[in-house]
Design a protein around this motif. Structure first.
Motif, PDB file in Angstrom:
ATOM      1  N   PHE A   1       1.833 -14.589  16.480  1.00 42.52           N
ATOM      2  CA  PHE A   1       1.019 -13.800  15.556  1.00 42.52           C
ATOM      3  C   PHE A   1       1.888 -12.719  14.927  1.00 42.52           C
ATOM      4  O   PHE A   1       2.514 -11.932  15.626  1.00 42.52           O
ATOM      5  CB  PHE A   1      -0.157 -13.143  16.291  1.00 42.52           C
TER       6      PHE A   1
ATOM      7  N   PHE B   1      -3.087  -7.502  18.467  1.00 41.53           N
ATOM      8  CA  PHE B   1      -3.553  -8.885  18.651  1.00 41.53           C
ATOM      9  C   PHE B   1      -3.609  -9.236  20.129  1.00 41.53           C
ATOM     10  O   PHE B   1      -4.567  -9.890  20.591  1.00 41.53           O
ATOM     11  CB  PHE B   1      -2.631  -9.853  17.914  1.00 41.53           C
TER      12      PHE B   1
ATOM     13  N   LEU C   1      -0.205 -17.689  13.365  1.00 40.64           N
ATOM     14  CA  LEU C   1      -0.615 -17.003  12.134  1.00 40.64           C
ATOM     15  C   LEU C   1       0.507 -16.053  11.735  1.00 40.64           C
ATOM     16  O   LEU C   1       0.814 -15.103  12.458  1.00 40.64           O
ATOM     17  CB  LEU C   1      -1.907 -16.223  12.332  1.00 40.64           C
ATOM     18  N   GLU C   2       1.118 -16.336  10.602  1.00 43.15           N
ATOM     19  CA  GLU C   2       2.301 -15.593  10.170  1.00 43.15           C
ATOM     20  C   GLU C   2       2.191 -15.228   8.693  1.00 43.15           C
ATOM     21  O   GLU C   2       2.021 -16.105   7.845  1.00 43.15           O
ATOM     22  CB  GLU C   2       3.544 -16.459  10.402  1.00 43.15           C
TER      23      GLU C   2
ATOM     24  N   CYS D   1      -0.163 -21.014   9.170  1.00 46.55           N
ATOM     25  CA  CYS D   1      -1.203 -20.944  10.201  1.00 46.55           C
ATOM     26  C   CYS D   1      -1.353 -22.281  10.915  1.00 46.55           C
ATOM     27  O   CYS D   1      -0.994 -23.336  10.395  1.00 46.55           O
ATOM     28  CB  CYS D   1      -2.540 -20.491   9.609  1.00 46.55           C
TER      29      CYS D   1
END
Length: 249
Positions: free
Chosen positions: A14, A33, A172-173, A189
């Protein structure tokens, strides 16, 4: 879902480009997160009488989160890996500490690096040798190999074998190219079992879905930063090409 399908070793990545501004490095970027994920996982496990243990790289990381994550919900424990070299075999106080970490139904190491791999590998081996069940280990933003020269030989093979067994269950980047490049931002993602997908943030594209245009899909791994940049560049070049005239009837 991944653990229920038998995938007990998972990797979560993440990076939304923001994090805890008071804490630098990888830990600061992933801390909000990690807190949300750990508490959500705890709610699931606690309903079944289980326990989640979040493991940091050292006592300092644990202490920071004890204050920032307070109050901890029932069923959530914070811990840290004991300092351990590749020559140590996990005896005495080191083994006692690893035994304590094993007292969990889900183990979540956060921002684990190559320095913590001797302890993590020993922990995994202790699961095999003991009568305990093989509990899921879900790593968040690990950097398992940083300097291959420091972990040559058998230990490097063990680290690589462990890394290859990890299932990338969530990714998720946020990708933010430099302003001078003229490229749109991108997002990578994945939620297992779906493939990795690369999206261009371009609300002006008529083919975009909710402002994002799909650039690529991959079943194996997330693309590298260079590959993502090339995709965004190609998309920009295609968008800037003059439209072909409509055919005459």
């Amino acid at each position: 879902a991944a653990a229920e399908a038998g995938n007990k070793r998972q990797n979560i990545y993440f990076d939304a480009g923001e994090g805890d501004s008071d804490i630098g490095g990888v830990l600061g970027r992933v801390l909000p997160f990690a807190e949300a994920f750990a508490k959500a996982m705890t709610a699931i496990q606690a309903a079944k009488g289980g326990k989640v243990r979040v493991v940091f790289n050292d006592m300092g990381g644990k202490s920071i989160c004890e204050n920032r994550w307070a109050p901890l919900p029932p069923g959530l424990a914070l811990d840290y890996f004991p300092a351990m070299t590749k020559q140590q075999t996990g005896e005495g106080r080191v083994r006692a500490k690893l035994d304590e970490i094993l007292d969990a139904d889900v183990i979540i190491p956060v921002a684990t690096t190559q320095n913590e791999m001797p302890a993590l590998l020993t922990l995994a081996e202790m699961m095999k040798q003991s009568t305990r069940r093989d509990v899921p280990i879900v790593l968040i933003n690990p950097k398992l190999i940083q300097d291959a020269t420091l972990a040559a030989g058998s230990q490097m093979r063990e680290i690589m074998a462990f890394a290859e067994r990890l299932l990338p269950s969530f990714h998720l980047e946020q990708v933010e190219p430099p302003d001078e490049s003229g490229l749109n931002p991108g997002v990578v993602c994945r939620v297992w079992p779906q493939p990795f997908s690369v999206w261009e943030d371009n609300e002006d594209d008529p083919e975009a879905i909710d402002g994002f245009f799909l650039l690529d899909l991959s079943d194996t791994e997330a693309p590298s930063p260079t590959q993502i940049k090339d995709m965004l560049k190609t998309s920009m070049e295609i968008a800037s090409m003059p439209s072909l005239p409509a055919p005459r009837l």
